[in-house]
Design a protein around this motif. Structure first.
Motif, PDB file in Angstrom:
ATOM      1  N   SER A  61      -6.236 -21.596 -40.028  1.00 20.94           N
ATOM      2  CA  SER A  61      -6.935 -22.690 -39.356  1.00 20.94           C
ATOM      3  C   SER A  61      -7.508 -22.203 -38.032  1.00 20.94           C
ATOM      4  O   SER A  61      -7.154 -21.131 -37.535  1.00 20.94           O
ATOM      5  N   GLY A  62      -8.397 -22.998 -37.442  1.00 21.36           N
ATOM      6  CA  GLY A  62      -8.996 -22.592 -36.184  1.00 21.36           C
ATOM      7  C   GLY A  62      -7.985 -22.459 -35.065  1.00 21.36           C
ATOM      8  O   GLY A  62      -8.115 -21.589 -34.197  1.00 21.36           O
ATOM      9  N   GLN A  63      -6.949 -23.299 -35.071  1.00 22.53           N
ATOM     10  CA  GLN A  63      -5.939 -23.220 -34.027  1.00 22.53           C
ATOM     11  C   GLN A  63      -5.036 -22.016 -34.215  1.00 22.53           C
ATOM     12  O   GLN A  63      -4.672 -21.334 -33.253  1.00 22.53           O
ATOM     13  N   GLU A  64      -4.694 -21.718 -35.466  1.00 18.50           N
ATOM     14  CA  GLU A  64      -3.787 -20.604 -35.720  1.00 18.50           C
ATOM     15  C   GLU A  64      -4.439 -19.258 -35.436  1.00 18.50           C
ATOM     16  O   GLU A  64      -3.772 -18.330 -34.974  1.00 18.50           O
ATOM     17  N   ARG A  66      -6.363 -18.496 -33.124  1.00 15.69           N
ATOM     18  CA  ARG A  66      -6.459 -18.245 -31.690  1.00 15.69           C
ATOM     19  C   ARG A  66      -5.102 -18.168 -31.008  1.00 15.69           C
ATOM     20  O   ARG A  66      -5.035 -18.076 -29.782  1.00 15.69           O
ATOM     21  N   THR A  67      -4.015 -18.211 -31.769  1.00  9.98           N
ATOM     22  CA  THR A  67      -2.685 -18.129 -31.177  1.00  9.98           C
ATOM     23  C   THR A  67      -2.409 -16.732 -30.643  1.00  9.98           C
ATOM     24  O   THR A  67      -2.937 -15.738 -31.148  1.00  9.98           O
ATOM     25  N   GLN A 264     -15.800 -20.959 -33.774  1.00 10.03           N
ATOM     26  CA  GLN A 264     -14.958 -21.186 -34.951  1.00 10.03           C
ATOM     27  C   GLN A 264     -14.808 -19.869 -35.716  1.00 10.03           C
ATOM     28  O   GLN A 264     -15.499 -19.612 -36.712  1.00 10.03           O
ATOM     29  N   ASN A 266     -12.505 -18.829 -37.601  1.00  9.54           N
ATOM     30  CA  ASN A 266     -12.012 -18.951 -38.975  1.00  9.54           C
ATOM     31  C   ASN A 266     -13.161 -19.111 -39.957  1.00  9.54           C
ATOM     32  O   ASN A 266     -13.139 -18.542 -41.058  1.00  9.54           O
TER      33      ASN A 266
END
Length: 300
Positions: A61-64, A66-67, A264, A266
């Protein structure tokens, strides 16, 4: 008095004693070989890591994605990135796939046919100006492609092939590198087979089709893979020739898509995976002949 027929019996035991020592030397140092394998494994991991990061990033996902610190494998596998790309009305992926596939396949077929035919002529025919013409083709390999862009653009403009997929095929029909490779490969074929076919009454086209081509399949497969990859990934020349979006190829659209969705990552990773898949499929279909060609070349 020394015998002229061979070494004396006194020298033979010494030679026999030295044989195991030579065999041990040829085996190499096990520690050196282990170190070499370790270095090669490390370099292989470094080379393949960006590709694995792209593939696994397409399922994040987009959040994962960028972790920090980043994880190589996705925690939650998802296909939403591919669904978003395939359903995007601004990016009709099937149209761009067909454009890129047409350009790549047409270039491969035409270039392999002309390269094998001209390579056969330069390798097995003796005619006037053969060597100067061959050196002229080799000289064309030294010309940077950027120097030829303006002349090729003017030629396509006169032929009315601007903003036409055939414009990417016509200007690349004669490939000096492919001709050189096929000429070098065909020159190693025995002349007796060709002469026997002529004595049996075979035409020159029949000899080319039934005698020459079956023996150069490894070279054809290797060139096909190289040309497919080059034309599939080409960016600058299609960007200049093709001006309408419905005529664009995948690398041009992928660059535009990356610019529009730079935040984005991802989606960019998923689009890159979709771009690479046809090249991998083509490699799997031709790897048998490529390995045979490398083995034959090493044997020679």
């Amino acid at each position: 008095m020394t015998s002229l027929t061979g070494p004396s019996t006194d020298e033979q035991p010494g030679r026999l004693r030295r044989a195991p020592r030579l065999a041990a030397t040829r085996g190499g140092n096990p520690l050196a070989r282990a170190a070499l394998y370790a270095v090669l494994c490390i370099l292989s991991v470094i080379a393949v890591l960006p590709f694995l990061w792209m593939v696994f990033g397409a399922f994040k996902s987009g959040q994962e994605i960028r972790t920090f610190p980043p994880d190589l494998l996705p925690r939650d596998w998802t296909l939403d990135n591919f669904r978003t790309i395939l359903s995007d009305p601004e990016m009709p992926l099937l149209t761009f796939y067909k454009n890129s596939l047409f350009v790549a396949v047409a270039n491969v077929v035409i270039q392999l046919f002309l390269a094998s035919l001209l390579g056969y002529i330069f390798a097995k025919y003796d005619f006037r100006w053969r060597q100067p013409l061959f050196w002229y083709l080799l000289a064309l390999m030294m010309v940077p492609p950027s120097v030829l862009m303006i002349p090729n653009y003017l030629i396509l403009s006169e032929l009315g092939l601007l903003n036409n997929l055939w414009g990417l095929v016509v200007t690349a029909a004669i490939n000096p590198f492919a001709i050189f490779v096929m000429r070098q490969f065909i020159s190693t074929l025995p002349n007796d087979q060709i002469e026997s076919a002529r004595i049996d009454g075979a035409s020159e086209w029949r000899i080319y089709r039934s005698v020459v081509l079956p023996q150069v399949r490894p070279a054809l497969a290797t060139l096909a893979l190289l040309e497919f990859m080059f034309n599939w990934n080409a960016y600058l020349w299609p960007l200049i020739v093709l001006t309408e979006n419905d005529k664009r190829t995948l690398p041009v659209i992928l660059t535009w898509y990356s610019t529009q969705h730079g935040a984005q990552l991802n989606l960019v990773m998923a689009a890159s995976v979709l771009l690479v898949i046809p090249v991998l499929i083509f490699f799997l279909l031709t790897q048998r002949w490529i390995v045979a060609g490398l083995t034959l070349t090493g044997g020679k």
